[in-house]
Design a protein around this motif. Structure first.
Motif, PDB file in Angstrom:
ATOM      1  N   HIS A 175       0.830  -1.207   0.000  1.00 59.06           N
ATOM      2  CA  HIS A 175       0.000   0.000   0.000  1.00 59.06           C
ATOM      3  C   HIS A 175       0.864   1.257   0.000  1.00 59.06           C
ATOM      4  O   HIS A 175       0.502   2.270   0.587  1.00 59.06           O
ATOM      5  CB  HIS A 175      -0.947  -0.001   1.209  1.00 59.06           C
ATOM      6  CG  HIS A 175      -2.039  -1.009   1.116  1.00 59.06           C
ATOM      7  ND1 HIS A 175      -1.843  -2.349   1.394  1.00 59.06           N
ATOM      8  CD2 HIS A 175      -3.351  -0.900   0.741  1.00 59.06           C
ATOM      9  CE1 HIS A 175      -2.987  -3.005   1.222  1.00 59.06           C
ATOM     10  NE2 HIS A 175      -3.910  -2.155   0.827  1.00 59.06           N
ATOM     11  N   THR A 176       2.006   1.169  -0.667  1.00 54.43           N
ATOM     12  CA  THR A 176       2.912   2.310  -0.697  1.00 54.43           C
ATOM     13  C   THR A 176       3.380   2.593  -2.121  1.00 54.43           C
ATOM     14  O   THR A 176       3.446   1.695  -2.970  1.00 54.43           O
ATOM     15  CB  THR A 176       4.150   2.066   0.187  1.00 54.43           C
ATOM     16  OG1 THR A 176       4.822   0.873  -0.253  1.00 54.43           O
ATOM     17  CG2 THR A 176       3.758   1.898   1.640  1.00 54.43           C
ATOM     18  N   PHE A 177       3.725   3.844  -2.353  1.00 45.40           N
ATOM     19  CA  PHE A 177       4.262   4.272  -3.653  1.00 45.40           C
ATOM     20  C   PHE A 177       5.584   3.550  -3.920  1.00 45.40           C
ATOM     21  O   PHE A 177       6.404   3.387  -3.021  1.00 45.40           O
ATOM     22  CB  PHE A 177       4.499   5.787  -3.638  1.00 45.40           C
ATOM     23  CG  PHE A 177       5.091   6.318  -4.907  1.00 45.40           C
ATOM     24  CD1 PHE A 177       4.301   6.525  -6.032  1.00 45.40           C
ATOM     25  CD2 PHE A 177       6.445   6.607  -4.989  1.00 45.40           C
ATOM     26  CE1 PHE A 177       4.840   7.014  -7.211  1.00 45.40           C
ATOM     27  CE2 PHE A 177       7.001   7.107  -6.157  1.00 45.40           C
ATOM     28  CZ  PHE A 177       6.194   7.308  -7.277  1.00 45.40           C
ATOM     29  N   GLY A 178       5.771   3.135  -5.154  1.00 47.68           N
ATOM     30  CA  GLY A 178       6.999   2.455  -5.539  1.00 47.68           C
ATOM     31  C   GLY A 178       6.878   0.949  -5.606  1.00 47.68           C
ATOM     32  O   GLY A 178       7.729   0.284  -6.197  1.00 47.68           O
ATOM     33  N   THR A 179       5.825   0.395  -4.989  1.00 47.79           N
ATOM     34  CA  THR A 179       5.573  -1.046  -5.092  1.00 47.79           C
ATOM     35  C   THR A 179       4.898  -1.340  -6.431  1.00 47.79           C
ATOM     36  O   THR A 179       4.070  -0.567  -6.905  1.00 47.79           O
ATOM     37  CB  THR A 179       4.681  -1.512  -3.934  1.00 47.79           C
ATOM     38  OG1 THR A 179       5.436  -1.466  -2.719  1.00 47.79           O
ATOM     39  CG2 THR A 179       4.176  -2.936  -4.141  1.00 47.79           C
ATOM     40  N   LEU A 180       5.269  -2.463  -7.037  1.00 42.05           N
ATOM     41  CA  LEU A 180       4.672  -2.908  -8.294  1.00 42.05           C
ATOM     42  C   LEU A 180       3.769  -4.102  -8.014  1.00 42.05           C
ATOM     43  O   LEU A 180       4.229  -5.139  -7.532  1.00 42.05           O
ATOM     44  CB  LEU A 180       5.768  -3.306  -9.294  1.00 42.05           C
ATOM     45  CG  LEU A 180       5.301  -3.871 -10.642  1.00 42.05           C
ATOM     46  CD1 LEU A 180       4.522  -2.822 -11.433  1.00 42.05           C
ATOM     47  CD2 LEU A 180       6.494  -4.363 -11.452  1.00 42.05           C
ATOM     48  N   LEU A 181       2.476  -3.948  -8.280  1.00 35.34           N
ATOM     49  CA  LEU A 181       1.509  -5.032  -8.113  1.00 35.34           C
ATOM     50  C   LEU A 181       1.188  -5.604  -9.483  1.00 35.34           C
ATOM     51  O   LEU A 181       0.736  -4.884 -10.370  1.00 35.34           O
ATOM     52  CB  LEU A 181       0.236  -4.523  -7.434  1.00 35.34           C
ATOM     53  CG  LEU A 181       0.408  -3.916  -6.033  1.00 35.34           C
ATOM     54  CD1 LEU A 181      -0.932  -3.430  -5.500  1.00 35.34           C
ATOM     55  CD2 LEU A 181       1.032  -4.921  -5.081  1.00 35.34           C
ATOM     56  N   GLU A 182       1.426  -6.901  -9.645  1.00 32.47           N
ATOM     57  CA  GLU A 182       1.274  -7.548 -10.948  1.00 32.47           C
ATOM     58  C   GLU A 182       0.019  -8.420 -10.956  1.00 32.47           C
ATOM     59  O   GLU A 182      -0.124  -9.323 -10.126  1.00 32.47           O
ATOM     60  CB  GLU A 182       2.516  -8.387 -11.249  1.00 32.47           C
ATOM     61  CG  GLU A 182       2.599  -8.895 -12.685  1.00 32.47           C
ATOM     62  CD  GLU A 182       3.909  -9.601 -12.962  1.00 32.47           C
ATOM     63  OE1 GLU A 182       4.287  -9.688 -14.148  1.00 32.47           O
ATOM     64  OE2 GLU A 182       4.560 -10.073 -12.014  1.00 32.47           O
ATOM     65  N   ASN A 183      -0.905  -8.091 -11.868  1.00 31.38           N
ATOM     66  CA  ASN A 183      -2.149  -8.843 -12.063  1.00 31.38           C
ATOM     67  C   ASN A 183      -3.079  -8.811 -10.858  1.00 31.38           C
ATOM     68  O   ASN A 183      -3.929  -9.685 -10.686  1.00 31.38           O
ATOM     69  CB  ASN A 183      -1.840 -10.295 -12.462  1.00 31.38           C
ATOM     70  CG  ASN A 183      -1.107 -10.368 -13.780  1.00 31.38           C
ATOM     71  OD1 ASN A 183      -1.467  -9.679 -14.738  1.00 31.38           O
ATOM     72  ND2 ASN A 183      -0.055 -11.183 -13.845  1.00 31.38           N
ATOM     73  N   VAL A 184      -2.915  -7.781 -10.017  1.00 28.16           N
ATOM     74  CA  VAL A 184      -3.809  -7.557  -8.888  1.00 28.16           C
ATOM     75  C   VAL A 184      -5.003  -6.727  -9.365  1.00 28.16           C
ATOM     76  O   VAL A 184      -4.847  -5.777 -10.124  1.00 28.16           O
ATOM     77  CB  VAL A 184      -3.075  -6.844  -7.740  1.00 28.16           C
ATOM     78  CG1 VAL A 184      -4.043  -6.430  -6.646  1.00 28.16           C
ATOM     79  CG2 VAL A 184      -1.982  -7.753  -7.172  1.00 28.16           C
ATOM     80  N   VAL A 185      -6.182  -7.084  -8.928  1.00 28.41           N
ATOM     81  CA  VAL A 185      -7.418  -6.430  -9.371  1.00 28.41           C
ATOM     82  C   VAL A 185      -7.678  -5.165  -8.548  1.00 28.41           C
ATOM     83  O   VAL A 185      -7.523  -5.162  -7.322  1.00 28.41           O
ATOM     84  CB  VAL A 185      -8.611  -7.390  -9.247  1.00 28.41           C
ATOM     85  CG1 VAL A 185      -9.928  -6.679  -9.552  1.00 28.41           C
ATOM     86  CG2 VAL A 185      -8.423  -8.592 -10.181  1.00 28.41           C
ATOM     87  N   THR A 186      -8.061  -4.083  -9.225  1.00 27.83           N
ATOM     88  CA  THR A 186      -8.467  -2.854  -8.547  1.00 27.83           C
ATOM     89  C   THR A 186      -9.863  -2.460  -9.010  1.00 27.83           C
ATOM     90  O   THR A 186     -10.279  -2.782 -10.121  1.00 27.83           O
ATOM     91  CB  THR A 186      -7.506  -1.691  -8.836  1.00 27.83           C
ATOM     92  OG1 THR A 186      -7.425  -1.492 -10.255  1.00 27.83           O
ATOM     93  CG2 THR A 186      -6.124  -1.949  -8.285  1.00 27.83           C
ATOM     94  N   ASP A 187     -10.579  -1.748  -8.141  1.00 26.40           N
ATOM     95  CA  ASP A 187     -11.882  -1.214  -8.512  1.00 26.40           C
ATOM     96  C   ASP A 187     -11.695  -0.174  -9.617  1.00 26.40           C
ATOM     97  O   ASP A 187     -10.811   0.678  -9.544  1.00 26.40           O
ATOM     98  CB  ASP A 187     -12.550  -0.569  -7.302  1.00 26.40           C
ATOM     99  CG  ASP A 187     -13.938  -0.047  -7.620  1.00 26.40           C
ATOM    100  OD1 ASP A 187     -14.030   1.146  -7.991  1.00 26.40           O
ATOM    101  OD2 ASP A 187     -14.911  -0.818  -7.507  1.00 26.40           O
ATOM    102  N   GLU A 188     -12.530  -0.248 -10.643  1.00 23.62           N
ATOM    103  CA  GLU A 188     -12.375   0.598 -11.819  1.00 23.62           C
ATOM    104  C   GLU A 188     -12.457   2.082 -11.478  1.00 23.62           C
ATOM    105  O   GLU A 188     -11.780   2.909 -12.097  1.00 23.62           O
ATOM    106  CB  GLU A 188     -13.448   0.252 -12.860  1.00 23.62           C
ATOM    107  CG  GLU A 188     -13.269   0.968 -14.193  1.00 23.62           C
ATOM    108  CD  GLU A 188     -14.264   0.501 -15.228  1.00 23.62           C
ATOM    109  OE1 GLU A 188     -14.459   1.224 -16.219  1.00 23.62           O
ATOM    110  OE2 GLU A 188     -14.852  -0.597 -15.049  1.00 23.62           O
TER     111      GLU A 188
END
Length: 517
Positions: A273-286
């Motif tokens: 939950h921080t800037f700079g982290t890369l989340l791969e194929n994680v779903v987010t609310d549109e």
């Protein structure tokens, strides 16, 4: 145009401008890898030449290609990288400068470069300058595709390593894990030649610098169990063990994010939950861009890549002393293995070579539910040499540094997959902490009649009845059948190592009357 050594913030900006990614509500970068949401394990190749001919364990994992084929694939990758913007980084691998390797990574996409910046280490001013650890380069261009008829590949996708040229070329896949694991394969080739044990394992240490090592395939709990607030995280996935102790290869973590819990995994949760982290194929609310870690809409193999310094209690040097506890994690889909078993040195070699677990959905292309597998050294896809070479190095170090070894089941109990439940993280963490502190070595054990390892009779904080897996099943006859079935699978799998290990190791596996012929 080649962008050289951009900062993380610059790479994030480039990625967003190119519409490669989008931001989560917390500022993490979200990347979708497309067709491949896991490793393309069947599309990995190594150039077969005079230097690799006798060393590489050739077969389904390490498939040979010629120098000519490699150059054809490299040409296709460079055509893509040279046709537009690309991103170049100077990095390194290995926290111990004596065994560190200079690394260059050039990618088609800015977020791939960000991933490399996260996962690898800053370049050093001075290296050990060992002949085997000269600079290596990775070229990754997802838009480059092989022609199977022309290039002799299985598909349009390829991950090819040329040890003589000291290069990796990757094409046809955007899955970031290929960059990381190709270099792990490289280290698994070179360091054992120098007498250094390489490990697909996480590691942490206490204030006394004594470390603990956690072997296991993706999804078995390496990252979760090693990220403990009471200890210092050395690394979550790839390590070496020299005569100076344990050292991390990487500068970042690549954690499975599916069903990530703020209570069970608070350090990883915060990092995601921080800037700079890369989340791969994680779903987010549109609309809100809030992350839904419970969603497997894209894949179960959702990933989070973040610098290790985002874990508050990380070890700043990425090194630790010699481990006193070695934990082998198995995700047992049969629901047969106990929550923990103590192993003799010979049993440790047997189970290390067996590398039993269940592949968890999504970690490889085409795997949609847990599948029983035996992956030598808990990482066969990344082991360039014969598995017995790594097992010999492990046995030497266990003996030399008097490490205690445990097999821990983080898979199913109260029944097999589809019937039972996944082992609670709280139970596994209690067991692991007891193993690391030495508490577990002091309890009373009993010998399992089939598998031969030692099962604790009691452990404070855990209901004694669940330490024997049979007690957790309602249908005891069904458990007995499953146990014998799994024991037979272990014996059948180990046949391929039988003529390469001692009689003591051969005899360290399960003992059933109707052994597989």
């Amino acid at each position: 145009m080649i962008h050289k050594n951009l900062t993380a913030t610059q790479l994030i900006e480039k990625s967003l401008r190119h519409h490669e990614t989008h931001l989560s509500a917390d500022g993490a970068l979200i990347a979708i890898s497309g067709k491949f949401t896991g490793r393309a394990a069947k599309d990995k190749y190594i150039v077969r030449d005079p230097s690799t001919e006798q060393l590489v364990d050739w077969g389904a994992v390490n498939q040979p290609i010629t120098e000519k084929q490699f150059q054809q694939l490299k040409s296709k990758v460079l055509n893509v990288l040279d046709s537009d913007e690309s991103f170049y980084l100077d990095l390194s691998v290995g926290a111990d400068p004596r065994y560190a390797m200079p690394l260059s990574v050039r990618t088609e996409h800015a977020y791939q470069a960000l991933f490399a910046w996260i996962m690898f280490r800053e370049p050093l001013s001075d290296y050990g300058h060992h002949e085997l650890l000269k600079p290596f380069t990775v070229y990754a261009a997802p838009s480059a595709h092989a022609d199977p008829d022309e290039d002799g590949t299985r598909s349009e996708t390829f991950i090819a390593i040329n040890f003589a040229a000291r290069e990796v070329v990757i094409g046809g896949t955007k899955y970031c894990g290929e960059i990381k694991k190709s270099i792990f394969t490289v280290m698994n080739y070179y360091l054992p030649q120098m007498g250094i044990m390489t490990m697909h394992a996480s590691a942490n240490s206490g204030d006394n610098e004594e470390s603990a090592v956690f072997f296991g395939l993706s999804g078995t709990g390496k990252t979760t169990l090693s990220a403990d607030a009471s200890r210092h995280l050395i690394g979550d996935d790839e390590h070496g063990w020299s005569d100076n102790g344990v050292f991390n290869f990487e500068g970042g973590c690549y954690a499975k994010a599916i069903k990530l819990s703020p209570t069970a995994e608070p350090e990883i949760w915060q990092a995601c939950h921080t800037f700079g982290t890369l989340l791969e194929n994680v779903v987010t609310d549109e609309n809100s861009r809030v992350v839904d870690f419970d969603s497997d809409k894209i894949t179960e193999n959702t990933r989070a890549a973040y610098k290790i310094n985002k874990i508050p209690n990380h070890h700043p040097d990425g090194t630790g002393g010699h481990p006193k506890a070695i934990v082998m994690l198995a995700c047992d889909a049969f629901g047969v293995l106990p929550p923990v078993a103590k192993l003799t040195p010979e049993q440790a070699m047997f189970y290390f070579l067996s590398g039993y677990t269940a592949k968890v959905a999504g970690t490889e292309a085409g795997v949609t539910e847990p599948q029983t597998t035996f992956s030598a050294c808990f990482g066969a896809p990344f082991m360039a040499l014969h598995p017995t070479r790594y097992a010999e190095l492990l046995a030497e170090r266990i003996k030399k540094y008097n490490a205690s070894c445990y097999l821990v089941n983080t898979g199913w109990w109260r029944g097999p997959y589809g019937v039972g439940e996944r082992m609670p993280i709280s139970v596994s963490r209690r067991i692991v902490n007891a193993a690391i502190s030495g508490e577990l070595a002091q309890v009373e054990f009993e010998i399992d009649p089939i598998f031969g390892f030692q099962i604790p009779k009691a452990l404070p904080g855990i209901d004694s009845s669940v330490l024997k897996m049979r007690n957790t099943w309602q249908d005891k006859a069904a458990y007995d059948a499953q146990e014998r079935k799994l024991a037979g699978m272990f014996l059948e799998n180990f046949k391929k190592y039988a003529d390469k290990v001692s009689e003591a190791v051969r005899s360290a596996g399960p003992n059933v009357q109707d052994k597989v012929a």
